[in-house]
Motif scaffolding. Structure first.
Motif, short mmCIF file in Angstrom:
data_model
loop_
_atom_site.label_atom_id
_atom_site.label_comp_id
_atom_site.label_asym_id
_atom_site.label_seq_id
_atom_site.Cartn_x
_atom_site.Cartn_y
_atom_site.Cartn_z
N MET A 84 31.10 38.58 40.94
CA MET A 84 32.13 38.65 41.42
C MET A 84 33.37 38.37 41.26
O MET A 84 34.58 39.25 41.39
CB MET A 84 31.49 38.77 42.31
N GLY A 85 33.84 37.20 40.46
CA GLY A 85 34.76 36.75 40.89
C GLY A 85 34.69 36.41 39.01
O GLY A 85 33.88 37.37 38.21
N TYR B 171 44.21 47.16 41.73
CA TYR B 171 42.30 46.24 42.94
C TYR B 171 41.75 46.75 41.71
O TYR B 171 41.20 47.69 40.59
CB TYR B 171 42.28 46.83 43.69
N ARG B 172 40.20 45.52 41.23
CA ARG B 172 38.99 45.29 40.61
C ARG B 172 38.16 46.85 41.36
O ARG B 172 38.15 46.81 42.17
CB ARG B 172 38.71 44.59 39.87
N THR B 173 37.80 47.98 40.78
CA THR B 173 37.03 49.34 41.31
C THR B 173 35.60 49.47 41.44
O THR B 173 35.01 49.40 41.27
CB THR B 173 38.10 50.98 41.36
N TYR C 241 32.00 43.05 29.21
CA TYR C 241 32.15 44.65 29.03
C TYR C 241 33.82 44.53 30.01
O TYR C 241 34.64 44.17 29.85
CB TYR C 241 31.88 43.82 31.16
N GLY C 242 34.26 46.34 31.11
CA GLY C 242 35.68 46.61 31.26
C GLY C 242 35.78 46.21 33.00
O GLY C 242 33.95 46.98 33.28
N ILE C 243 36.28 46.18 32.90
CA ILE C 243 36.96 45.83 34.32
C ILE C 243 37.92 47.39 34.74
O ILE C 243 39.35 46.57 34.31
CB ILE C 243 37.46 44.79 34.63
N ARG C 244 37.43 48.33 35.73
CA ARG C 244 38.60 49.09 35.76
C ARG C 244 39.53 48.46 36.66
O ARG C 244 39.30 48.64 38.10
CB ARG C 244 38.31 50.63 36.30
N ILE C 245 41.11 48.79 37.31
CA ILE C 245 41.48 48.09 38.16
C ILE C 245 41.98 49.54 38.38
O ILE C 245 43.19 49.70 37.17
CB ILE C 245 42.65 47.25 37.21
N GLU C 246 43.24 49.48 39.19
CA GLU C 246 44.27 51.09 39.96
C GLU C 246 44.79 49.68 40.25
O GLU C 246 44.96 49.01 41.27
CB GLU C 246 43.46 51.49 41.05
N HIS C 247 46.27 50.51 40.60
CA HIS C 247 47.76 50.00 40.81
C HIS C 247 47.71 50.68 41.83
O HIS C 247 47.43 51.96 42.13
CB HIS C 247 48.57 50.46 40.16
N ARG C 248 47.44 50.08 43.59
CA ARG C 248 48.10 50.93 44.76
C ARG C 248 49.74 50.61 45.13
O ARG C 248 49.79 51.27 46.20
CB ARG C 248 46.81 50.01 45.15
N THR C 249 49.29 49.29 45.44
CA THR C 249 50.41 48.85 45.60
C THR C 249 51.99 47.86 45.18
O THR C 249 51.53 47.77 44.14
CB THR C 249 50.72 48.22 46.96
N ASN C 250 53.06 47.90 45.19
CA ASN C 250 53.87 47.05 44.79
C ASN C 250 53.28 46.01 44.32
O ASN C 250 53.19 44.49 44.34
CB ASN C 250 55.18 46.77 45.65
N GLU D 31 34.18 47.66 46.81
CA GLU D 31 32.87 48.28 46.63
C GLU D 31 33.06 48.27 44.86
O GLU D 31 31.87 48.50 44.16
CB GLU D 31 33.64 49.75 46.38
N TYR D 32 33.67 47.22 44.42
CA TYR D 32 33.58 46.48 43.42
C TYR D 32 32.22 45.71 43.62
O TYR D 32 31.86 45.27 43.72
CB TYR D 32 34.47 45.29 42.89
N PRO D 33 31.09 46.08 41.95
CA PRO D 33 29.81 46.19 42.54
C PRO D 33 30.14 44.62 41.30
O PRO D 33 28.77 43.62 41.41
CB PRO D 33 29.06 46.76 40.88
N GLY D 34 30.90 43.73 40.29
CA GLY D 34 30.44 42.67 40.24
C GLY D 34 30.88 42.94 38.59
O GLY D 34 30.22 43.94 38.16
N CYS D 35 30.32 41.93 37.49
CA CYS D 35 29.88 41.51 35.98
C CYS D 35 28.33 42.48 35.85
O CYS D 35 27.49 42.73 37.34
CB CYS D 35 29.88 40.00 35.98
#
Length: 121
Positions: free
Chosen positions: A76-77, A35-37, A22-31, A66-70
């Motif tokens: 969730m981890g 975040y896994r979203t 599966y793919g995990i979308r991650i978003e760069h928010r701060t330095n 809001e991350y839904p997990g696998c």
């Protein structure tokens, strides 16, 4: 100039129960913090076609509320294998894991920052 554009990527993982990718979308928010979203099922072919197997991420990885997990088991981890460096979902309560990519096993230890790279599946 747009200021609402966020840097985002997808890293790959496998479910510890179903062994499906599966793919995990991650978003760069701060330095240096990602975040896994979101998480979604994906085939090896589609992951390669999208270039997800070439994504490299370095830094701290946190979880958005809001991350839904696998998408297969709801875990969730995740664990980054010390042998192949790939991700396997994790239930956050298990002390040991078996990597769904290479079969290595070990005790789970916490880490603050990661170097994550897809590919080689």
């Amino acid at each position: 100039m747009r200021t609402d554009v966020k840097e985002a990527n997808v890293i790959l993982a496998k479910c510890r129960k179903s062994r499906k990718m599966y793919g995990i979308r991650i978003e760069h928010r701060t330095n240096n913090v990602w975040y896994r979203t979101w998480a979604f099922p994906i085939s090896e072919k589609d992951a390669s076609n999208e270039g997800y197997d070439n994504v490299t991420i370095s830094g701290r990885v946190d979880t958005d509320a809001e991350y839904p997990g696998c998408p297969y088991c709801g875990g969730m981890g995740w664990v980054s294998c010390g042998n192949c460096k790939k991700l396997t979902c994790w239930s956050n309560s298990e002390r040991y894991f078996i990597c769904t990519w290479c079969g290595a096993s070990g005790e789970v230890t916490a880490a603050e920052e990661f170097d994550l790279k897809g590919g080689g599946y």
